[in-house]
Design a protein around this motif. Sequence first.
Motif, PDB file in Angstrom:
ATOM      1  N   GLN A  49      16.100  -6.925  -3.308  1.00 27.28           N
ATOM      2  CA  GLN A  49      17.361  -6.201  -3.129  1.00 27.28           C
ATOM      3  C   GLN A  49      17.116  -4.700  -2.963  1.00 27.28           C
ATOM      4  OE1 GLN A  49      19.306  -7.578  -6.683  1.00 27.28           O
ATOM      5  NE2 GLN A  49      20.164  -9.412  -5.690  1.00 27.28           N
ATOM      6  N   LEU A  50      16.184  -4.157  -3.753  1.00 28.28           N
ATOM      7  CA  LEU A  50      15.843  -2.732  -3.607  1.00 28.28           C
ATOM      8  C   LEU A  50      15.198  -2.452  -2.255  1.00 28.28           C
ATOM      9  CD1 LEU A  50      14.373  -1.984  -7.168  1.00 28.28           C
ATOM     10  CD2 LEU A  50      16.551  -1.164  -6.224  1.00 28.28           C
ATOM     11  N   THR A  51      14.466  -3.437  -1.770  1.00 21.66           N
ATOM     12  CA  THR A  51      13.762  -3.263  -0.498  1.00 21.66           C
ATOM     13  C   THR A  51      14.722  -3.147   0.678  1.00 21.66           C
ATOM     14  OG1 THR A  51      11.765  -4.365  -1.284  1.00 21.66           O
ATOM     15  CG2 THR A  51      12.113  -4.344   1.087  1.00 21.66           C
ATOM     16  N   LEU A  52      15.897  -3.740   0.557  1.00 23.21           N
ATOM     17  CA  LEU A  52      16.887  -3.616   1.635  1.00 23.21           C
ATOM     18  C   LEU A  52      17.194  -2.152   1.924  1.00 23.21           C
ATOM     19  CD1 LEU A  52      19.351  -6.505   0.688  1.00 23.21           C
ATOM     20  CD2 LEU A  52      17.841  -6.425   2.682  1.00 23.21           C
ATOM     21  N   ASP A  53      17.389  -1.382   0.869  1.00 18.40           N
ATOM     22  CA  ASP A  53      17.657   0.057   1.045  1.00 18.40           C
ATOM     23  C   ASP A  53      16.407   0.788   1.537  1.00 18.40           C
ATOM     24  OD1 ASP A  53      20.297  -0.177   0.260  1.00 18.40           O
ATOM     25  OD2 ASP A  53      19.847   0.197  -1.863  1.00 18.40           O
ATOM     26  N   ASN A 103       0.823  -1.217   0.000  1.00 20.84           N
ATOM     27  CA  ASN A 103       0.000   0.000   0.000  1.00 20.84           C
ATOM     28  C   ASN A 103       0.856   1.265   0.000  1.00 20.84           C
ATOM     29  OD1 ASN A 103      -2.550  -1.333   0.108  1.00 20.84           O
ATOM     30  ND2 ASN A 103      -2.263  -1.693   2.305  1.00 20.84           N
ATOM     31  N   ALA A 104       2.143   1.094  -0.267  1.00 19.67           N
ATOM     32  CA  ALA A 104       3.079   2.223  -0.146  1.00 19.67           C
ATOM     33  C   ALA A 104       3.056   3.156  -1.346  1.00 19.67           C
ATOM     34  CB  ALA A 104       4.491   1.691   0.074  1.00 19.67           C
ATOM     35  N   GLY A 105       2.398   2.794  -2.427  1.00 21.87           N
ATOM     36  CA  GLY A 105       2.334   3.680  -3.583  1.00 21.87           C
ATOM     37  C   GLY A 105       3.279   3.257  -4.694  1.00 21.87           C
ATOM     38  N   GLU A 106       3.166   3.966  -5.809  1.00 27.51           N
ATOM     39  CA  GLU A 106       3.922   3.613  -7.002  1.00 27.51           C
ATOM     40  C   GLU A 106       5.425   3.787  -6.821  1.00 27.51           C
ATOM     41  OE1 GLU A 106       2.864   2.249  -9.839  1.00 27.51           O
ATOM     42  OE2 GLU A 106       0.883   2.073  -8.900  1.00 27.51           O
ATOM     43  N   ALA A 107       5.836   4.783  -6.049  1.00 33.91           N
ATOM     44  CA  ALA A 107       7.269   5.043  -5.885  1.00 33.91           C
ATOM     45  C   ALA A 107       7.984   3.851  -5.265  1.00 33.91           C
ATOM     46  CB  ALA A 107       7.488   6.290  -5.022  1.00 33.91           C
ATOM     47  N   SER A 108       7.262   3.135  -4.391  1.00 32.81           N
ATOM     48  CA  SER A 108       7.890   1.988  -3.728  1.00 32.81           C
ATOM     49  C   SER A 108       8.143   0.845  -4.695  1.00 32.81           C
ATOM     50  CB  SER A 108       7.012   1.506  -2.570  1.00 32.81           C
ATOM     51  OG  SER A 108       5.762   1.015  -3.051  1.00 32.81           O
ATOM     52  N   LYS A 109       7.428   0.819  -5.832  1.00 33.54           N
ATOM     53  CA  LYS A 109       7.665  -0.228  -6.828  1.00 33.54           C
ATOM     54  C   LYS A 109       9.000  -0.021  -7.520  1.00 33.54           C
ATOM     55  CE  LYS A 109       2.754  -1.043  -7.770  1.00 33.54           C
ATOM     56  NZ  LYS A 109       1.698  -1.052  -8.803  1.00 33.54           N
ATOM     57  N   THR A 110       9.391   1.264  -7.634  1.00 35.00           N
ATOM     58  CA  THR A 110      10.651   1.595  -8.301  1.00 35.00           C
ATOM     59  C   THR A 110      11.817   1.619  -7.325  1.00 35.00           C
ATOM     60  OG1 THR A 110       9.440   2.932  -9.912  1.00 35.00           O
ATOM     61  CG2 THR A 110      11.827   3.296  -9.728  1.00 35.00           C
ATOM     62  N   ASN A 111      11.574   2.197  -6.155  1.00 35.11           N
ATOM     63  CA  ASN A 111      12.641   2.398  -5.175  1.00 35.11           C
ATOM     64  C   ASN A 111      12.755   1.273  -4.152  1.00 35.11           C
ATOM     65  OD1 ASN A 111      13.174   4.918  -6.347  1.00 35.11           O
ATOM     66  ND2 ASN A 111      11.592   5.888  -5.083  1.00 35.11           N
ATOM     67  N   GLY A 112      11.852   0.326  -4.213  1.00 36.74           N
ATOM     68  CA  GLY A 112      11.888  -0.777  -3.269  1.00 36.74           C
ATOM     69  C   GLY A 112      10.951  -0.559  -2.107  1.00 36.74           C
ATOM     70  N   GLY A 113      10.591  -1.659  -1.464  1.00 34.29           N
ATOM     71  CA  GLY A 113       9.708  -1.593  -0.303  1.00 34.29           C
ATOM     72  C   GLY A 113       8.331  -2.122  -0.566  1.00 34.29           C
ATOM     73  N   PHE A 114       7.925  -2.131  -1.846  1.00 36.84           N
ATOM     74  CA  PHE A 114       6.570  -2.565  -2.196  1.00 36.84           C
ATOM     75  C   PHE A 114       6.383  -4.063  -1.947  1.00 36.84           C
ATOM     76  CE2 PHE A 114       3.397  -4.178  -5.214  1.00 36.84           C
ATOM     77  CZ  PHE A 114       2.333  -3.331  -4.958  1.00 36.84           C
ATOM     78  N   SER A 115       7.366  -4.841  -2.385  1.00 31.52           N
ATOM     79  CA  SER A 115       7.254  -6.300  -2.290  1.00 31.52           C
ATOM     80  C   SER A 115       8.646  -6.905  -2.348  1.00 31.52           C
ATOM     81  CB  SER A 115       6.388  -6.842  -3.440  1.00 31.52           C
ATOM     82  OG  SER A 115       6.410  -8.248  -3.488  1.00 31.52           O
TER      83      SER A 115
END
Length: 299
Positions: A210-214, A190-202
Motif C-alpha cells: 500500500q505504501l508502494t502505491l504512493d 536497492n532503494a535504501g532505508e527510506a524506501s522501507k518506511t515510505n514505500g517502494g522497497f518491496s
Amino acid sequence: MSLVVNHNMMAMNTARNLNSHYNRLSTSTRRLSSGLRIGTAADDAAGLAIRELMRSDISTLHQGVRNANDAISLIQTADGALQTIDEKLIRMKELAEQASTGTYDSVQRAMIDSEYQAMASEITRISMATDFNNIKLLDGTLSDDTHDGSGLNSVGKLKIHFGTGNDSDEDYYYIKIGCTTASALGLGNNAGEASKTNGGFSISTQEMAQLTLDAITRAIVSKDNIRAHLGAMQNRLEATISNLSIQAENVQASESRISDVDVATEMTEFVRNQVLSNSAVSMLSQANQLPQMALQLIG
C-alpha cells in the motif's frame, strides 16, 4: 612630334595603352569565369576581410544546425528509453495494487514481489545501458548542475553549442537529465532505508504494497518531469535550428552582395576592354610602320 627612327614614341604609347586594356580584360575574364568580384586582396582588401569573416560565420552556423540536430537525436534516444521505463512503472504499480488487497497470502505476495523486483532491475538496466555516442544518458552522468569541459571528457550537464561565439545568452545552452535508476526513483530492494518506511522497497506485505502505491506515483512524477524537460528542450532546439537556418541564409545573402560579380555590369566592362584591346593592337601595328616614313626620306 619630330619624325625620328631611334624612338617610336607613338608605338610605345600605344603599347602602354594596350597593356592597360589587356590587364583590365584579364581581370574581367577572371571575374566572369569565377563568378566572384573579389578574387584577390587587390580587388577589394576591406571587402575581402569582411567576406572571409562572413564565410567563417556561415560555415559555423551550418555546423551549429548539425550540432542542434545531434542534440535532438540524443533527446529522442533518452525519451524513448524513458517511455519504456514508464511501461515498467505502470506494471509495478499494477503489481503493488494487486499485492495491496487481502485476498493473497504471503507466498503469493512473494511471487508478486519477485516480478516487482524484476521490473525494478530492468528499469536500472535500461537506465545504465541507454547511451548516445558513448555518453550515458540516464545513469546520472548528466545530472550534475556544474559543467566542466576542461578535461578530455566533459562532465556534468550536457553543453549544446550552436552559435558562432561563446556567449551563454546566444551561442549555447545545457541539457540536464536526472538519474532514472530504480534506486534513484526510490523503488526496489536497492532503494535504501527510506524506501522501507515510505514505500517502494518491496510489496511482500500488504502494508508495504500500500505504501508502494504512493512511492510509485512519486517515481512516475519524477520521471515525467525529466521527460517534460527533454520535450521542452527538443522544441527549443527545433526553434533554434529554424533561427540558425534563417541567420545563415541572411549572412550568405550579405556575403554574396559583397563577393559575387554583377555579370551584366562586368560583361559590359569585358566588351569595352575587348574593343579597346583590339583597337590598340591595330593602332600598334600602324605605329610600328611610322618609322618607314623616315627611311623614305633617307632613301
